[in-house]
Design a protein around this motif. Structure first.
Motif, PDB file in Angstrom:
ATOM      1  N   SER A  92       8.112 -71.712  -3.405  1.00  0.00           N
ATOM      2  CA  SER A  92       6.739 -72.184  -3.266  1.00  0.00           C
ATOM      3  C   SER A  92       5.926 -72.031  -4.537  1.00  0.00           C
ATOM      4  CB  SER A  92       6.038 -71.413  -2.138  1.00  0.00           C
ATOM      5  OG  SER A  92       5.871 -70.048  -2.502  1.00  0.00           O
ATOM      6  N   GLY A  93       6.404 -71.213  -5.444  1.00  0.00           N
ATOM      7  CA  GLY A  93       5.631 -70.946  -6.642  1.00  0.00           C
ATOM      8  C   GLY A  93       4.516 -69.942  -6.424  1.00  0.00           C
ATOM      9  N   LEU A  94       4.431 -69.411  -5.242  1.00  0.00           N
ATOM     10  CA  LEU A  94       3.402 -68.423  -4.934  1.00  0.00           C
ATOM     11  C   LEU A  94       4.078 -67.181  -4.354  1.00  0.00           C
ATOM     12  CD1 LEU A  94       0.832 -70.772  -3.187  1.00  0.00           C
ATOM     13  CD2 LEU A  94       0.473 -69.594  -5.360  1.00  0.00           C
ATOM     14  N   ALA A  95       3.764 -66.034  -4.914  1.00  0.00           N
ATOM     15  CA  ALA A  95       4.388 -64.803  -4.447  1.00  0.00           C
ATOM     16  C   ALA A  95       3.784 -64.395  -3.110  1.00  0.00           C
ATOM     17  CB  ALA A  95       4.189 -63.695  -5.468  1.00  0.00           C
ATOM     18  N   PRO A  96       4.580 -64.318  -2.059  1.00  0.00           N
ATOM     19  CA  PRO A  96       4.038 -63.916  -0.757  1.00  0.00           C
ATOM     20  C   PRO A  96       3.493 -62.491  -0.784  1.00  0.00           C
ATOM     21  CG  PRO A  96       6.218 -64.888  -0.514  1.00  0.00           C
ATOM     22  CD  PRO A  96       6.018 -64.630  -1.973  1.00  0.00           C
ATOM     23  N   ILE A  97       2.621 -62.229   0.161  1.00  0.00           N
ATOM     24  CA  ILE A  97       2.033 -60.896   0.321  1.00  0.00           C
ATOM     25  C   ILE A  97       2.512 -60.344   1.655  1.00  0.00           C
ATOM     26  CG2 ILE A  97      -0.111 -59.585   0.520  1.00  0.00           C
ATOM     27  CD1 ILE A  97      -1.491 -61.875  -0.966  1.00  0.00           C
ATOM     28  N   PHE A  98       2.803 -59.076   1.655  1.00  0.00           N
ATOM     29  CA  PHE A  98       3.161 -58.405   2.907  1.00  0.00           C
ATOM     30  C   PHE A  98       2.204 -57.237   3.089  1.00  0.00           C
ATOM     31  CE2 PHE A  98       5.313 -55.283   5.500  1.00  0.00           C
ATOM     32  CZ  PHE A  98       5.900 -56.047   6.501  1.00  0.00           C
ATOM     33  N   SER A  99       1.528 -57.220   4.196  1.00  0.00           N
ATOM     34  CA  SER A  99       0.608 -56.140   4.496  1.00  0.00           C
ATOM     35  C   SER A  99       1.006 -55.483   5.806  1.00  0.00           C
ATOM     36  CB  SER A  99      -0.837 -56.658   4.597  1.00  0.00           C
ATOM     37  OG  SER A  99      -1.268 -57.171   3.359  1.00  0.00           O
ATOM     38  N   ALA A 100       0.529 -54.282   5.999  1.00  0.00           N
ATOM     39  CA  ALA A 100       0.880 -53.575   7.230  1.00  0.00           C
ATOM     40  C   ALA A 100      -0.291 -52.714   7.681  1.00  0.00           C
ATOM     41  CB  ALA A 100       2.118 -52.712   7.024  1.00  0.00           C
TER      42      ALA A 100
ATOM     43  N   ALA B 270       5.884 -53.445  -2.803  1.00  0.00           N
ATOM     44  CA  ALA B 270       6.586 -54.417  -3.642  1.00  0.00           C
ATOM     45  C   ALA B 270       5.824 -55.727  -3.778  1.00  0.00           C
ATOM     46  CB  ALA B 270       7.976 -54.686  -3.072  1.00  0.00           C
ATOM     47  N   THR B 271       5.044 -56.064  -2.761  1.00  0.00           N
ATOM     48  CA  THR B 271       4.337 -57.359  -2.794  1.00  0.00           C
ATOM     49  C   THR B 271       2.850 -57.190  -3.079  1.00  0.00           C
ATOM     50  OG1 THR B 271       3.884 -57.290  -0.426  1.00  0.00           O
ATOM     51  CG2 THR B 271       5.958 -58.317  -1.114  1.00  0.00           C
ATOM     52  N   GLN B 272       2.435 -55.968  -3.367  1.00  0.00           N
ATOM     53  CA  GLN B 272       1.030 -55.675  -3.657  1.00  0.00           C
ATOM     54  C   GLN B 272       0.136 -56.097  -2.502  1.00  0.00           C
ATOM     55  OE1 GLN B 272       0.559 -57.672  -7.468  1.00  0.00           O
ATOM     56  NE2 GLN B 272       1.077 -55.794  -8.537  1.00  0.00           N
ATOM     57  N   GLY B 273       0.609 -55.830  -1.312  1.00  0.00           N
ATOM     58  CA  GLY B 273      -0.198 -56.126  -0.138  1.00  0.00           C
ATOM     59  C   GLY B 273      -1.128 -54.972   0.205  1.00  0.00           C
ATOM     60  N   VAL B 274      -1.628 -55.014   1.408  1.00  0.00           N
ATOM     61  CA  VAL B 274      -2.573 -53.997   1.878  1.00  0.00           C
ATOM     62  C   VAL B 274      -1.852 -53.114   2.887  1.00  0.00           C
ATOM     63  CG1 VAL B 274      -4.701 -53.594   3.170  1.00  0.00           C
ATOM     64  CG2 VAL B 274      -4.552 -55.497   1.549  1.00  0.00           C
ATOM     65  N   PHE B 275      -1.970 -51.804   2.719  1.00  0.00           N
ATOM     66  CA  PHE B 275      -1.434 -50.887   3.717  1.00  0.00           C
ATOM     67  C   PHE B 275      -2.606 -50.119   4.296  1.00  0.00           C
ATOM     68  CE2 PHE B 275       0.424 -47.178   5.589  1.00  0.00           C
ATOM     69  CZ  PHE B 275       1.629 -47.633   6.108  1.00  0.00           C
ATOM     70  N   ALA B 276      -2.783 -50.242   5.589  1.00  0.00           N
ATOM     71  CA  ALA B 276      -3.901 -49.567   6.240  1.00  0.00           C
ATOM     72  C   ALA B 276      -3.379 -48.741   7.398  1.00  0.00           C
ATOM     73  CB  ALA B 276      -4.913 -50.597   6.737  1.00  0.00           C
ATOM     74  N   SER B 277      -4.085 -47.672   7.679  1.00  0.00           N
ATOM     75  CA  SER B 277      -3.672 -46.780   8.753  1.00  0.00           C
ATOM     76  C   SER B 277      -4.051 -47.362  10.095  1.00  0.00           C
ATOM     77  CB  SER B 277      -4.324 -45.411   8.585  1.00  0.00           C
ATOM     78  OG  SER B 277      -4.049 -44.621   9.727  1.00  0.00           O
ATOM     79  N   ILE B 278      -3.102 -47.382  11.001  1.00  0.00           N
ATOM     80  CA  ILE B 278      -3.395 -47.877  12.345  1.00  0.00           C
ATOM     81  C   ILE B 278      -4.207 -46.856  13.129  1.00  0.00           C
ATOM     82  CG2 ILE B 278      -1.349 -46.950  13.521  1.00  0.00           C
ATOM     83  CD1 ILE B 278      -1.149 -49.726  14.902  1.00  0.00           C
ATOM     84  N   CYS B 279      -4.312 -45.675  12.585  1.00  0.00           N
ATOM     85  CA  CYS B 279      -5.087 -44.633  13.253  1.00  0.00           C
ATOM     86  C   CYS B 279      -6.567 -44.678  12.863  1.00  0.00           C
ATOM     87  CB  CYS B 279      -4.521 -43.254  12.937  1.00  0.00           C
ATOM     88  SG  CYS B 279      -2.800 -43.067  13.463  1.00  0.00           S
ATOM     89  N   ALA B 280      -6.935 -45.611  11.996  1.00  0.00           N
ATOM     90  CA  ALA B 280      -8.340 -45.717  11.601  1.00  0.00           C
ATOM     91  C   ALA B 280      -9.179 -45.999  12.832  1.00  0.00           C
ATOM     92  CB  ALA B 280      -8.506 -46.831  10.572  1.00  0.00           C
TER      93      ALA B 280
END
Lengths: 334, 577
Positions: free
Chosen positions: A211-219, A247-257
């Protein structure tokens, strides 16, 4: 209305313009004051910021019984996610799958409509309903396998047809109070010693190349390394998801927030990819760079980066903005 | 087996004594190995008495005790001067295997086990579970004042259960016992119209059955009666006369002993005379995407030939087909399908319903919906559930038109570029859209108008430029532009700016590089809806400035060569999308 501004034909490439390039001809502003008689060239490049960026966001939601409280909290916050995309006029497509890959509908987008777009009557409501995936899911939670199934053949051209668009950014968001357990689901495809996280990163890399665009993976998952305790009890540390996020420079957020709204809105913001850097074809002479955005001269708000030669804005120009850069180079240094 | 319904008791029977056991224990006596029979509010077993809250039970609030024989005696019955004393009682029981209850009479100084009228359900007595409160009758004929009746509960040493519960005791003189009648199920729907629909019951009475009558009603008409006959073995037979297709029949059977009447079933049986329905109606699982869902079914089990099948959607006839399958048109959302078979005799019953959820691709907007002969347009196509995919989309607009480009924005939105030949026939066209294997046809969706009315570019000024020029062009059209257009003048000429100076006039700043080929360059203006062409811009040779200070390579040829070289170095060739 379909955008029809002049740069339409030029949008996909950064274009150099030989604005005035007859060597030594002052009529065209080439600096021939140089007593050394070195020839200079004035070069103009024109860029067009991407139109409303396209992003395909795949939500992978844990639908096991332990997610009851988290799903309820997230459901209230999902509207903020859609609003964040709509505020930025992003051409989004949203889909939802579950972490349950035990049934025939593994990886099949949920809800009706199963692909939510801005043109629909009430995309906020449609998305809110799509994320109500229930709590009947079977373990083990296999978020990476579910995402992979959803985004690959055969589903991507059958049940999930149309979800992935050429030229569109892919953003995968997993919401789970468990870590990924895709080993058995992906077992036929895993290379010797390869983990599901590594497998999925390979898949995303292939997507990036295609795609020419680096996908993002967040959790949105349990904190690493210790897990966390939230309203609904304990969430296990999500090491596998965290690895892909990093690895994809995504967002990691706590589910306990306690308040999921900022988390979900942050995921929306992460889906907005506008370029703030425009690579130049040549190395300008110092102090010869002039910049216009949508016809207005920009005296500040940007810098020149030497390696690679690029114009870097403090704030990315808005969608469809026309960026012109004029600068001088020594001809014999080209 | 249908249950017995007592519909009447003989007025000739006399109630001599009764004990409701709600307000008091009725004077009953509990004794035995454990003496576990107790009276009071019951919280175990039936969790209530027959007519209230209190009764006698082996254990009011739990399971009975094991390894015991315990009695509950009804003493002091007023048996004097009775012709035919009968004791009635209501009871509820649930026993473990090996445990049971029996009834015993005290007469002549000894207790003797007896069978109730109509007997015990099991050889050993009451065993297993009653499932509900049940009426039992005990013939006390021959007993005299001072004799007694008792319930004896036997439990072994293995396992326990709720136990035995007793309520509503009545002592009658005469024949209070209604006939016992059993019906082996109700008649089912049938496609038989001739002959009789057979009805068969077994009936018995302690003093003899006098009549068994079938009462039936067709289509809620007044009830008709037919007497069932027997060969004396307790089996009574008869039937309902055949009825035409579509008839709805309901019936009960009554048995009488001359004093009392019983009827079965509690709720009348009913059946419909109808032609058989198809079975096993099946369709897509999950949300179906498409305009017509594949349905299939099993032909009906009928003696009649099926002529066709009718498919109903939400109770409306959707289509009629010859085979046991169909592509049934669907609407978006939930819907119910049913199928019936059509016979020479008429239409049969409908199958079991099939629920189906569908997402139907549909077109909501085609803009513009008109074009002209010789036109080149960009059409917006928008809809619901189109599931458009860039690499798997095809659109046609019929004779004389050609789709040259697709730009899918999302699953429900795309722009297509359409070229209409100048020779295309004027008139309405159907739009056909293939999205994957789905074909969506929109009749008369687009109209081709005469080319003489087509909007055109009318003027370009200046219409001549020179290599090296940086000039403003004025472009005028016959009609207002739809939006700020983009302008294309070939691969070499650079369009710097486009300004809509009036609705139908553009001011276009262009730069003409030195390497621009000499000659005519086609002008193309795209306002997002229409792509205008037809005018050309003449490019002429560079003219060197008369007093210019050129440090080297004075002349257009040298400049152009240098630029080309630089361009090659920088890789700055423009590409047209």
């Amino acid at each position: 209305m379909h955008p029809s501004t002049p740069p339409l034909r030029w949008r996909r490439s950064a274009l150099a313009v030989f604005l005035a390039s007859a060597p030594g001809c002052v009529d065209y502003g080439v600096s021939d004051d140089d007593e050394q008689a070195r020839d200079s060239l004035v070069i103009e490049e024109q860029f067009t910021q991407a139109a409303a960026p396209m992003v395909d966001v795949l939500w992978v939601i844990d639908n096991t019984a332990s997610m009851s409280r988290e799903q309820a909290t997230l459901a209230e916050a999902f509207a903020g996610f859609v609003s964040a995309l709509e505020d930025e006029q992003v051409a989004y497509q949203l889909g939802v799958v579950t972490t349950d890959v035990s049934g025939d509908d593994a990886g099949v987008l949920q809800g009706v409509p199963w692909i939510v777009t801005p043109e629909q009557d009430d995309p906020v409501q449609a998305f809110a309903e799509a994320v109500q995936v229930g709590l009947e899911g079977a373990g083990p939670e296999a978020g990476l396998a579910a995402a992979w199934l959803a985004l690959t053949e055969p589903l991507i051209t059958t049940a999930n047809r149309g979800f992935r668009r050429p030229g569109s950014l892919l953003h995968v968001v997993v919401v789970s109070d468990s870590d990924d357990h895709s080993e058995s689901a992906l077992e036929p495809w895993l290379a010797d010693g390869q983990s599901p996280a590594e497998f999925f990163q390979d898949f995303l890399a292939a997507e990036a190349e295609a795609s020419g665009l680096a996908p993002i993976f967040s959790a949105v998952a349990g904190d690493v390394p210790g897990g966390c305790y939230g309203l609904a009890g304990r969430a296990l540390p999500a090491d596998e998801y965290r690895e892909v996020v990093t690895a994809t420079q995504g967002v990691f957020a706590s589910i306990c927030a306690g308040d999921m709204a900022p988390v979900v809105e942050g995921l929306g913001a992460a889906s907005l990819i506008y370029s703030d850097s425009f690579e130049l074809k040549a190395v300008p002479l110092p102090d010869t760079i002039s910049v216009w955005v949508d016809g207005e001269r920009q005296l500040q708000g940007w810098t020149w980066q030497a390696e690679p030669s690029a114009l870097v804005f403090e704030l990315a120009p808005v969608a469809d903005a026309s960026v012109r850069v004029r600068y001088t180079v020594w001809e014999d240094e080209e | 087996m249908a249950s017995l319904l007592v519909v009447g008791l003989c007025s000739g029977s006399e109630l001599l004594w009764s004990a409701g056991l709600e307000a008091d224990d009725g004077g009953l006596l509990s004794y035995g190995q454990t003496g576990q029979w107790e009276w009071g509010v019951v919280t175990s077993g039936p969790e209530g008495s027959f007519d209230g809250t209190a009764c006698w039970a082996t254990q009011l609030g739990g399971w009975y005790l094991n390894d015991a024989i315990d009695h509950l005696e009804v003493p002091d019955l007023p048996l004097d001067a009775t012709d035919r004393p009968v004791l009635g009682l209501q009871h509820w029981y649930s026993f473990q295997a090996g445990d049971q209850g029996t009834i015993e009479l005290f007469h002549g100084g000894v207790w003797e086990q007896v069978e109730p009228i109509y007997g015990y359900p099991e050889a050993q007595g009451y065993a297993g579970a009653s499932g509900a409160w049940q009426q039992a009758w005990v013939d006390l004929d021959g007993l005299v004042q001072g004799d007694a009746v008792r319930l004896t509960f036997h439990s072994n040493n293995a396992g326990a259960d709720n136990g035995w519960y007793l309520d509503q005791l009545e002592l009658w003189d005469g024949d209070p016992v209604p006939p016992q009648i059993e019906l082996e199920g109700c008649l089912e729907d049938t496609e038989v119209q001739d002959g009789y629909y057979p009805v068969e019951v077994t009936a018995r009475d302690d003093l003899g059955v006098t009549s068994v009558v079938l009462e039936y009603s067709v289509d809620a008409q007044p009830v008709r009666r037919r007497v069932l006959t027997t060969d004396g073995d307790g089996l009574y037979q008869g039937g309902i006369p055949g009825q035409p297709i579509g008839s709805s029949v309901s019936y009960i059977v009554e048995a009488s002993d001359g004093e009392n009447v019983s009827a079965v079933p509690t709720e009348p049986c009913s059946f419909v005379v109808r032609l058989a329905a198809p079975t096993q109606l099946q369709g897509p699982v999950g949300v179906f995407w498409g305009t017509a869902a594949p349905l299939s079914w099993t032909p009906p089990d009928s003696a009649h030939e099926v002529l066709s099948y009718r498919v109903y959607r939400d109770d409306q006839l959707a289509l009629e087909v010859d085979e046991a399958s169909a592509e049934a048109p669907v609407v978006s959302g939930e819907q119910i399908f049913e199928v019936s078979a059509v016979y020479e005799l008429g239409e049969g019953s409908r199958s079991q319903p099939l629920g189906l959820q569908a997402a139907v691709p549909s077109l909501t907007e085609l803009q513009p919906a008109v074009g002209y002969q010789g036109d080149q347009l960009r059409l917006k196509i928008e809809g619901d559930y189109l599931l458009l995919a860039q690499d798997d989309l095809e659109v046609t607009l019929g004779q004389g038109t050609r789709v040259t480009g697709y730009d899918v924005k999302d699953v429900d939105l795309a722009y297509i570029t359409v070229v209409i030949a100048s020779t295309a026939d004027a008139g309405l066209r159907d739009l056909q859209l293939w999205s994957g294997d789905q074909l969506l046809t929109e009749a008369d969706a687009f109209e081709v108008l005469a080319g003489s009315e087509r909007p055109l570019l009318t003027d370009l000024a200046p219409n001549t430029v020179r290599q090296g020029d940086e000039v403003e062009l004025q472009i005028r059209a016959s009609d207002p532009f739809a939006d700020l257009p983009s302008v294309w003048l070939g691969e070499h000429i650079l369009v710097e700016s486009v300004v809509l100076s009036s609705p139908d006039t553009l001011t276009v700043g262009v730069v003409v590089p030195y390497d621009t080929p000499l000659g005519l360059q086609d002008l193309e203006v795209d306002d997002g809806v229409r792509i205008y062409s037809g005018l050309r811009l003449q490019v002429r040779d560079y003219i060197a400035p008369v007093n210019g200070k050129c440090s080297s390579a004075p002349g257009p040829g040298g400049s152009a060569s240098l630029l080309l070289a630089l361009g090659a170095v920088l890789g700055l060739r423009r590409r047209r999308e």
